[in-house]
Write a protein that holds these residues in place. Structure first.
Motif, PDB file in Angstrom:
ATOM      1  N   ALA A 129       7.638 103.121 -32.906  1.00 41.27           N
ATOM      2  CA  ALA A 129       8.115 102.189 -31.882  1.00 41.27           C
ATOM      3  C   ALA A 129       9.621 102.314 -31.687  1.00 41.27           C
ATOM      4  CB  ALA A 129       7.769 100.753 -32.261  1.00 41.27           C
ATOM      5  N   PHE A 130      10.028 102.298 -30.439  1.00 43.00           N
ATOM      6  CA  PHE A 130      11.453 102.260 -30.093  1.00 43.00           C
ATOM      7  C   PHE A 130      11.950 100.826 -30.285  1.00 43.00           C
ATOM      8  CE2 PHE A 130      14.917 101.480 -27.113  1.00 43.00           C
ATOM      9  CZ  PHE A 130      15.727 102.585 -27.294  1.00 43.00           C
ATOM     10  N   ILE A 131      13.142 100.677 -30.894  1.00 45.88           N
ATOM     11  CA  ILE A 131      13.686  99.336 -31.141  1.00 45.88           C
ATOM     12  C   ILE A 131      14.749  98.958 -30.113  1.00 45.88           C
ATOM     13  CG2 ILE A 131      14.830  97.819 -32.804  1.00 45.88           C
ATOM     14  CD1 ILE A 131      11.999  98.721 -33.591  1.00 45.88           C
ATOM     15  N   ALA A 132      15.840  99.700 -30.080  1.00 42.44           N
ATOM     16  CA  ALA A 132      16.944  99.355 -29.181  1.00 42.44           C
ATOM     17  C   ALA A 132      17.953 100.489 -29.170  1.00 42.44           C
ATOM     18  CB  ALA A 132      17.623  98.060 -29.639  1.00 42.44           C
ATOM     19  N   SER A 133      18.902 100.411 -28.256  1.00 46.14           N
ATOM     20  CA  SER A 133      20.037 101.335 -28.243  1.00 46.14           C
ATOM     21  C   SER A 133      21.313 100.505 -28.193  1.00 46.14           C
ATOM     22  CB  SER A 133      19.970 102.288 -27.046  1.00 46.14           C
ATOM     23  OG  SER A 133      20.029 101.560 -25.831  1.00 46.14           O
ATOM     24  N   ALA A 256      26.983 107.212 -23.559  1.00 49.23           N
ATOM     25  CA  ALA A 256      26.880 107.526 -24.986  1.00 49.23           C
ATOM     26  C   ALA A 256      26.363 106.292 -25.712  1.00 49.23           C
ATOM     27  CB  ALA A 256      28.240 107.941 -25.548  1.00 49.23           C
ATOM     28  N   ALA A 257      25.258 106.454 -26.388  1.00 48.62           N
ATOM     29  CA  ALA A 257      24.662 105.331 -27.106  1.00 48.62           C
ATOM     30  C   ALA A 257      23.878 105.831 -28.299  1.00 48.62           C
ATOM     31  CB  ALA A 257      23.749 104.525 -26.180  1.00 48.62           C
ATOM     32  N   ALA A 258      23.877 105.028 -29.348  1.00 49.18           N
ATOM     33  CA  ALA A 258      23.034 105.310 -30.512  1.00 49.18           C
ATOM     34  C   ALA A 258      21.725 104.555 -30.336  1.00 49.18           C
ATOM     35  CB  ALA A 258      23.740 104.856 -31.783  1.00 49.18           C
ATOM     36  N   TRP A 259      20.602 105.217 -30.611  1.00 49.36           N
ATOM     37  CA  TRP A 259      19.315 104.531 -30.509  1.00 49.36           C
ATOM     38  C   TRP A 259      18.638 104.455 -31.865  1.00 49.36           C
ATOM     39  CZ3 TRP A 259      15.497 107.660 -32.218  1.00 49.36           C
ATOM     40  CH2 TRP A 259      15.593 109.037 -31.977  1.00 49.36           C
ATOM     41  N   TYR A 260      17.715 103.519 -31.958  1.00 48.51           N
ATOM     42  CA  TYR A 260      17.064 103.214 -33.224  1.00 48.51           C
ATOM     43  C   TYR A 260      15.571 102.988 -32.990  1.00 48.51           C
ATOM     44  CZ  TYR A 260      21.956 102.100 -34.009  1.00 48.51           C
ATOM     45  OH  TYR A 260      23.327 102.152 -34.047  1.00 48.51           O
TER      46      TYR A 260
END
Length: 332
Positions: A129-133, A256-260
């Motif tokens: 599951a994708f959480i957020a960025s 530019a973003a970090a994803w989790y």
């Protein structure tokens, strides 16, 4: 004729044996999925406590534990840009009792940064599951003369090499965002790598460096110790509604973003992956949880299936290849 009949009978017997053998393996897996979970679950966070990955991991662990009726324990295994914990994770049993807080660093950028990872991003994971960025935010010290991103870029172009930017180290999300900033703006700013984002932010707060494109300094921005000039997102960040995006400031292609996201080891039973995906998406839909994550400076998305998350990760591996090449970063 006798030979032919004998061969047919033998083939039929072999086929039945294969079916029986397949059923013997499938039955335990199905039974496992039906009773899952019947013991505590471990969530590996391949970064130290206190960062965004850890914060999101603890939110998910607490809420997932409530929904599943089992304790979900956060296990921080930091080191080597997230590679140590991730490499340890892929050696765990694919039974749904060990999960990973995957990030854009470990599962998209690091394959292009490190010659030896200890895992294969294409084969060793089952996306859940994708959480957020969390987008990078261009920040300057509160005493900085720069009030807008346009002022900073204009000065940097007129004074090549005069300004510098901090990062948590070569190949970190801050470094890659800074390299992208140089590329899209033409501003000649010098990279100052630190051993972690903590020391980098400390020197930024002290005014020892001029700027930083960070994902984890929202508290300092809200507290007034740092000034946010722009966010590297496609839309304004809800937690900073008054801060423009780079596009609004006239800078195109600065995203530019970090994803989790949560992942399981490859070959985890699909029934378990689906169950976890359903539960985590339900958690992310809860207003209180959404507010907590958004207050970290994160962006939320519509719920994704495991297949949609897999497609996203695959595209990010390709995208980060270009970003890493642009930065010139390389780790051994």
């Amino acid at each position: 004729m006798v030979f032919s009949i004998s061969m047919q009978r033998a083939s039929s017997a072999a086929a039945c044996a294969i079916v029986a053998l397949t059923g013997a393996f499938a039955a335990p897996a199905q039974a496992q999925a039906q009773t899952y979970p019947d013991k505590p679950i471990k969530l590996v966070v391949p970064w130290p406590p206190g960062g965004a990955t850890d914060a999101l991991g603890r939110i998910i662990a607490q809420q997932l534990g409530k929904r599943l009726g089992q304790t979900v324990v956060v296990d921080n295994k930091a080191g080597a840009g997230g590679n140590i914990g991730t490499a340890s994770f892929v050696r765990e049993r694919a039974d749904g009792y060990t999960l990973l807080m995957a990030t854009s660093s470990t599962n998209a950028a690091n394959p292009h940064l490190y010659s030896r990872l200890g895992f294969d991003v294409d084969r060793d994971f089952a996306p859940v599951a994708f959480i957020a960025s969390i987008p990078n935010i261009l920040e300057v010290p509160k005493k900085s003369d720069f009030q807008t991103v346009d002022q900073l870029i204009t000065y940097a172009r007129a004074h090549p090499g005069k300004l510098n930017y901090a990062s948590g180290g070569v190949g970190s999300s801050q470094h890659l965002a800074g390299a992208m900033f140089r590329h899209v703006t033409g501003a000649d700013v010098t990279h100052i790598p630190y051993k972690g984002s903590g020391p980098a932010v400390a020197d930024l707060l002290a005014g020892q460096v001029d700027m930083m494109l960070d994902t984890g300094s929202l508290a300092q921005v809200k507290g007034g110790a740092l000034r946010a000039l722009a966010v590297a997102s496609k839309e304004r960040v809800p937690a900073l509604p008054d801060v423009p995006t780079f596009a609004e400031a006239g800078i195109k292609d600065m995203y530019a973003a970090a994803w989790y996201g949560v992942m399981a080891p490859a070959n985890t039973p699909p029934e378990i992956v689906t169950r976890l995906n359903t539960e985590i998406n339900a958690i992310l839909a809860e207003p209180e949880v959404r507010d907590t994550i958004i207050n970290l400076g994160a962006e939320m998305r519509a719920a994704q299936s495991p297949a949609e998350f897999q497609a996203f990760v695959t595209s990010e591996i390709v995208r980060f290849k270009g970003i890493v090449e642009m930065s010139g970063a390389k780790m051994e």
